[in-house]
Design a protein around this motif. Sequence first.
Motif, mmCIF file in Angstrom:
data_model
loop_
_atom_site.group_PDB
_atom_site.id
_atom_site.type_symbol
_atom_site.label_atom_id
_atom_site.label_comp_id
_atom_site.label_asym_id
_atom_site.label_seq_id
_atom_site.Cartn_x
_atom_site.Cartn_y
_atom_site.Cartn_z
ATOM 1 N N SER A 277 -47.584 34.105 -28.925
ATOM 2 C CA SER A 277 -47.999 32.558 -29.229
ATOM 3 C C SER A 277 -49.403 32.526 -28.130
ATOM 4 O O SER A 277 -49.999 31.391 -28.866
ATOM 5 C CB SER A 277 -46.861 31.777 -29.058
ATOM 6 O OG SER A 277 -46.721 31.860 -27.540
ATOM 7 N N GLY A 278 -49.198 32.919 -27.163
ATOM 8 C CA GLY A 278 -50.476 32.633 -26.430
ATOM 9 C C GLY A 278 -50.491 31.373 -25.534
ATOM 10 O O GLY A 278 -51.212 30.825 -24.774
ATOM 11 N N VAL A 279 -49.336 30.906 -25.557
ATOM 12 C CA VAL A 279 -48.695 29.649 -24.556
ATOM 13 C C VAL A 279 -47.620 29.827 -23.827
ATOM 14 O O VAL A 279 -46.833 30.715 -24.231
ATOM 15 C CB VAL A 279 -48.488 28.293 -25.616
ATOM 16 C CG1 VAL A 279 -49.805 28.105 -26.470
ATOM 17 C CG2 VAL A 279 -47.177 28.662 -26.539
ATOM 18 N N ALA A 280 -47.616 29.345 -22.527
ATOM 19 C CA ALA A 280 -46.435 29.171 -21.802
ATOM 20 C C ALA A 280 -45.235 28.386 -22.209
ATOM 21 O O ALA A 280 -45.675 27.525 -22.903
ATOM 22 C CB ALA A 280 -46.928 28.619 -20.330
ATOM 23 N N LEU A 281 -44.259 29.068 -22.163
ATOM 24 C CA LEU A 281 -43.151 28.601 -22.875
ATOM 25 C C LEU A 281 -41.935 27.948 -21.837
ATOM 26 O O LEU A 281 -41.725 28.615 -20.858
ATOM 27 C CB LEU A 281 -42.302 29.645 -23.672
ATOM 28 C CG LEU A 281 -42.843 30.295 -24.739
ATOM 29 C CD1 LEU A 281 -42.029 31.242 -25.434
ATOM 30 C CD2 LEU A 281 -43.484 29.170 -25.711
ATOM 31 N N VAL A 282 -41.505 26.675 -22.105
ATOM 32 C CA VAL A 282 -40.659 26.028 -21.264
ATOM 33 C C VAL A 282 -39.194 26.027 -21.943
ATOM 34 O O VAL A 282 -39.066 25.186 -23.191
ATOM 35 C CB VAL A 282 -40.930 24.569 -20.858
ATOM 36 C CG1 VAL A 282 -39.958 23.556 -20.089
ATOM 37 C CG2 VAL A 282 -42.451 24.776 -20.148
ATOM 38 N N GLY A 283 -38.306 26.545 -21.245
ATOM 39 C CA GLY A 283 -36.949 26.748 -22.240
ATOM 40 C C GLY A 283 -36.148 25.354 -21.908
ATOM 41 O O GLY A 283 -35.964 25.218 -20.644
ATOM 42 N N HIS A 284 -35.659 24.938 -22.963
ATOM 43 C CA HIS A 284 -34.679 23.617 -22.872
ATOM 44 C C HIS A 284 -33.342 23.961 -23.168
ATOM 45 O O HIS A 284 -33.095 24.835 -24.021
ATOM 46 C CB HIS A 284 -35.251 22.644 -23.793
ATOM 47 C CG HIS A 284 -34.477 21.345 -23.707
ATOM 48 N ND1 HIS A 284 -33.339 20.932 -24.151
ATOM 49 C CD2 HIS A 284 -35.169 20.107 -23.041
ATOM 50 C CE1 HIS A 284 -33.196 19.807 -23.804
ATOM 51 N NE2 HIS A 284 -33.719 19.227 -23.257
ATOM 52 N N PRO A 285 -32.357 23.581 -22.223
ATOM 53 C CA PRO A 285 -30.942 23.962 -22.507
ATOM 54 C C PRO A 285 -30.069 23.263 -23.596
ATOM 55 O O PRO A 285 -29.000 23.504 -23.623
ATOM 56 C CB PRO A 285 -30.189 23.540 -21.279
ATOM 57 C CG PRO A 285 -31.121 22.257 -20.770
ATOM 58 C CD PRO A 285 -32.698 22.505 -21.471
ATOM 59 N N ALA A 286 -30.874 22.639 -24.581
ATOM 60 C CA ALA A 286 -30.156 22.182 -25.825
ATOM 61 C C ALA A 286 -29.214 23.017 -26.465
ATOM 62 O O ALA A 286 -29.532 24.466 -26.631
ATOM 63 C CB ALA A 286 -31.223 21.782 -26.721
ATOM 64 N N PHE A 287 -27.903 22.803 -26.546
ATOM 65 C CA PHE A 287 -26.715 23.460 -27.304
ATOM 66 C C PHE A 287 -26.180 24.269 -26.400
ATOM 67 O O PHE A 287 -25.122 25.042 -26.651
ATOM 68 C CB PHE A 287 -27.404 23.918 -28.436
ATOM 69 C CG PHE A 287 -26.527 24.288 -29.608
ATOM 70 C CD1 PHE A 287 -25.838 23.276 -30.279
ATOM 71 C CD2 PHE A 287 -26.000 25.614 -30.085
ATOM 72 C CE1 PHE A 287 -24.962 23.339 -31.345
ATOM 73 C CE2 PHE A 287 -24.898 25.542 -31.323
ATOM 74 C CZ PHE A 287 -24.920 24.557 -31.821
ATOM 75 N N ALA A 288 -26.434 23.921 -25.124
ATOM 76 C CA ALA A 288 -25.781 25.096 -23.983
ATOM 77 C C ALA A 288 -24.559 24.567 -23.575
ATOM 78 O O ALA A 288 -23.901 25.310 -22.781
ATOM 79 C CB ALA A 288 -26.740 25.495 -22.914
ATOM 80 N N GLY A 289 -24.096 23.236 -23.718
ATOM 81 C CA GLY A 289 -23.098 22.647 -22.948
ATOM 82 C C GLY A 289 -21.629 23.432 -22.982
ATOM 83 O O GLY A 289 -21.001 23.876 -22.181
ATOM 84 N N SER A 290 -21.395 23.993 -24.233
ATOM 85 C CA SER A 290 -20.180 24.617 -24.556
ATOM 86 C C SER A 290 -20.075 25.979 -23.884
ATOM 87 O O SER A 290 -19.206 26.520 -23.698
ATOM 88 C CB SER A 290 -19.676 24.585 -25.768
ATOM 89 O OG SER A 290 -20.377 25.475 -26.617
ATOM 90 N N LEU A 291 -21.350 26.544 -23.637
ATOM 91 C CA LEU A 291 -21.497 27.978 -23.458
ATOM 92 C C LEU A 291 -21.343 27.976 -21.716
ATOM 93 O O LEU A 291 -21.222 29.216 -21.058
ATOM 94 C CB LEU A 291 -22.906 28.417 -23.484
ATOM 95 C CG LEU A 291 -22.954 28.630 -25.060
ATOM 96 C CD1 LEU A 291 -24.539 29.194 -25.366
ATOM 97 C CD2 LEU A 291 -21.982 29.445 -25.733
ATOM 98 N N VAL A 292 -21.405 26.988 -20.962
ATOM 99 C CA VAL A 292 -21.533 26.776 -19.455
ATOM 100 C C VAL A 292 -20.281 25.692 -19.073
ATOM 101 O O VAL A 292 -20.790 25.269 -17.813
ATOM 102 C CB VAL A 292 -22.791 26.629 -18.982
ATOM 103 C CG1 VAL A 292 -23.809 28.061 -18.936
ATOM 104 C CG2 VAL A 292 -23.527 25.543 -19.453
#
Length: 235
Positions: free
Chosen positions: A104-119
């Motif tokens: 993509s050529g852009v820096a990526l910021v990861g968001h935790p959406a949908f992670a609630g039940s996984l942690v």
Amino acid sequence: LDVPALARLAADCARGGLDLVKDDHSLTDQPRAPFRDRVLAVAEHVARANRQSGHTCLYVPNLTGPVDLLAERLDDLRDAGVRAAMVAPLLLGLDTVRSLAASSGVALVGHPAFAGSLVAPRQGFAPELLFGDLFRLAGCDAVIYPNAGGRFPFSLRDCRAIQRRLLVPLAGMAPAFAMVAGGIDAAKLAHWLPQYATDTIFLVGGSLLGRPDLAAAAGELRALVESPLPAGGER
């Protein structure tokens, strides 16, 4: 909010000296703020504010699916001159994020959406494995995760463990920024600053937006972050 209102908010944040201003993860391609129109307008307003202030605030739009529109939306980011985007690896898929990181050529910021039940406290992944290793391996340059003491069941030990995993050597990869979030109040930031090492981004939202003069509030926040630690250490 519609596109002009969002652009004004972002410009005020940039004029105040914030390093990043990002879309909320609920902003996708709504009729009031279509993706391309929003990205072009906000990027233009932030760039103008940077020229006025002399700061370098990055605009981070929310880059999300449908997956078959990602190429078109990447073109929109390039047209706007955007250099970073937010992605939700658990919604887009880890391999989709890997592909975006590679091409993509852009820096990526990861968001935790949908992670609630996984942690969850008694099941799933250790938080530092999911956010500190898997998100980083997928290609995230910064990872948003909930801070301790907020509305999510994360301890300070969890948060520091995630940060350590984002910073330590891993298969020859560059370190990633920890981006601590989850209802951080600007008035309480002085308490949290000494709790984390450098290479930490603090995500402050509602407590800034509630101020009558957003640019001034952002300027106060920048001054706080740049001030020496009470114990004489460095940030």
